[in-house]
Scaffold this motif. Structure first.
Motif, mmCIF file in Angstrom:
data_model
loop_
_atom_site.group_PDB
_atom_site.id
_atom_site.type_symbol
_atom_site.label_atom_id
_atom_site.label_comp_id
_atom_site.label_asym_id
_atom_site.label_seq_id
_atom_site.Cartn_x
_atom_site.Cartn_y
_atom_site.Cartn_z
ATOM 1 N N TYR A 82 76.186 44.093 23.606
ATOM 2 C CA TYR A 82 75.684 44.661 24.863
ATOM 3 C C TYR A 82 76.827 45.132 25.769
ATOM 4 O O TYR A 82 76.742 46.196 26.385
ATOM 5 N N LYS A 83 77.870 44.332 25.851
ATOM 6 C CA LYS A 83 78.960 44.663 26.778
ATOM 7 C C LYS A 83 79.647 45.970 26.413
ATOM 8 O O LYS A 83 80.289 46.592 27.259
ATOM 9 N N SER A 84 79.506 46.417 25.158
ATOM 10 C CA SER A 84 80.202 47.628 24.722
ATOM 11 C C SER A 84 79.444 48.907 25.052
ATOM 12 O O SER A 84 80.035 49.990 25.038
ATOM 13 N N PHE A 85 78.143 48.814 25.353
ATOM 14 C CA PHE A 85 77.409 50.052 25.633
ATOM 15 C C PHE A 85 76.402 49.946 26.776
ATOM 16 O O PHE A 85 75.858 50.968 27.203
ATOM 17 N N ILE A 86 76.143 48.745 27.308
ATOM 18 C CA ILE A 86 75.263 48.596 28.474
ATOM 19 C C ILE A 86 76.133 48.204 29.659
ATOM 20 O O ILE A 86 76.677 47.091 29.700
ATOM 21 N N THR A 87 76.262 49.100 30.610
ATOM 22 C CA THR A 87 77.199 48.865 31.718
ATOM 23 C C THR A 87 76.749 47.732 32.636
ATOM 24 O O THR A 87 77.552 47.240 33.428
ATOM 25 N N SER A 88 75.499 47.312 32.547
ATOM 26 C CA SER A 88 75.031 46.208 33.387
ATOM 27 C C SER A 88 75.684 44.885 33.004
ATOM 28 O O SER A 88 75.705 43.950 33.806
ATOM 29 N N PHE A 89 76.202 44.782 31.781
ATOM 30 C CA PHE A 89 76.790 43.537 31.296
ATOM 31 C C PHE A 89 78.295 43.714 31.112
ATOM 32 O O PHE A 89 78.732 44.682 30.505
ATOM 33 N N ASP A 90 79.076 42.752 31.655
ATOM 34 C CA ASP A 90 80.509 42.798 31.358
ATOM 35 C C ASP A 90 80.914 41.691 30.392
ATOM 36 O O ASP A 90 82.060 41.631 29.965
ATOM 37 N N GLN A 91 79.962 40.834 30.007
ATOM 38 C CA GLN A 91 80.188 39.844 28.959
ATOM 39 C C GLN A 91 78.884 39.644 28.193
ATOM 40 O O GLN A 91 77.805 39.585 28.797
ATOM 41 N N SER A 92 78.982 39.549 26.878
ATOM 42 C CA SER A 92 77.815 39.227 26.043
ATOM 43 C C SER A 92 78.323 38.613 24.751
ATOM 44 O O SER A 92 79.155 39.210 24.071
ATOM 45 N N ARG A 93 77.837 37.419 24.453
ATOM 46 C CA ARG A 93 78.278 36.707 23.234
ATOM 47 C C ARG A 93 77.098 35.940 22.645
ATOM 48 O O ARG A 93 76.302 35.351 23.384
#
Length: 277
Positions: A82-93
């Motif tokens: 998500y963090k790579s293409f959804i600008t709303s998230f700056d972290q996703s794991r």
């Protein structure tokens, strides 16, 4: 005669029913897909939050994607990306996976990046809800009071999918509920738009690859080695000519060996022989 009329009426009714169930008729009757297609972008909306209720409404967005449902589902369930293409998230794991459920860490910037809210949520495997596939996320822990996410996917036909995201966050901060809902609808808009962009960018590439392979008779398959290619995708004639000239001018193994310096052991032996003479 009466029996013949009855059979004719039944046959006519079946024909009308088959026509009404055809994919083209179903698409024509799909008012939601037509509305989204004419809009050309995400449609934002809000819902009253229930189960439990909250003064903060759920923010949602819907969009029509020119890609099949399985391709859209694959992107939606790639939580770690998500963090790579959804600008709303700056972290996703993805922290863990158990029986189809993914434990996911998500971090979102707020107040123009001055603060962050984060949650660890369980994302359920896709389940059927009428014509929709639903993927739900429920809050487990984090610095928010509550977090809920619900993806909805519906196939319009084999090439088009309606995607929806409904978000609810209780941030534990004294924000006006209406302001939070506005931000949630905006975040849902960004998310479904990002999924659309990625799905439509990937689908044509794979279609072109398969079409090209099928359209070129005698083209080598993926297992057959191919000649080196330039950055533009074709073999470089100058590079091929240079390679051929190098191949023709290359000396035989014996010639190469004779031009190489002697090994240290050979040099020592010749020195000892001269000393003995």
């Amino acid at each position: 005669m009466k029996k013949w009329w009855s059979l004719s009426l039944i046959a006519f009714s079946l024909a009308v029913l088959a026509l009404s169930l055809s994919p083209r008729a179903a698409r024509a009757a799909d008012a939601e897909s037509e509305k989204l297609a004419s809009l050309g972008k995400a449609l934002r909306y809000t819902l009253k939050t229930t189960g439990p209720a909250s003064t903060i409404d759920t923010g949602g967005a819907a969009i029509l994607i020119k890609a099949p449902l399985p391709a859209v589902r694959k992107i939606v369930t790639s939580y770690g990306s998500y963090k790579s293409f959804i600008t709303s998230f700056d972290q996703s794991r993805v922290l863990a996976k158990r029986k189809g459920t993914s434990e996911v860490y998500l971090q979102v910037p707020i107040l123009n990046g001055a603060a962050h809210i984060w949650t660890v949520a369980d994302m359920s495997p896709p389940t059927k809800d009428g014509a929709d596939e639903v993927i739900s996320g429920r809050h487990k822990r984090g610095n928010v009071a509550d977090f809920r996410a619900r993806w909805r996917l519906r196939a319009v036909d084999e090439h088009h999918t309606i995607l929806k995201l409904e978000l609810f966050v209780d941030p534990k901060l004294p924000f006006p509920p209406a302001a939070v809902t506005t931000q949630l609808a905006r975040a849902a808009d960004k998310a479904v738009t990002a999924v659309k962009n990625r799905a439509q960018a990937e689908a044509p590439a794979s279609a072109r690859a398969s079409t090209t392979a099928a359209a070129v008779p005698g083209a080598p398959d993926s297992a057959t080695p191919s000649a080196p290619a330039t950055a533009t995708g074709g073999a470089d004639p100058a590079a091929q000519a240079s390679e051929q000239s190098r191949t023709k001018a290359a000396p035989a193994p014996s010639e190469v060996a004779s031009e190489m310096p002697p090994a240290e052991g050979d040099s020592v032996r010749r020195h000892n022989d001269m000393a003995r003479r």
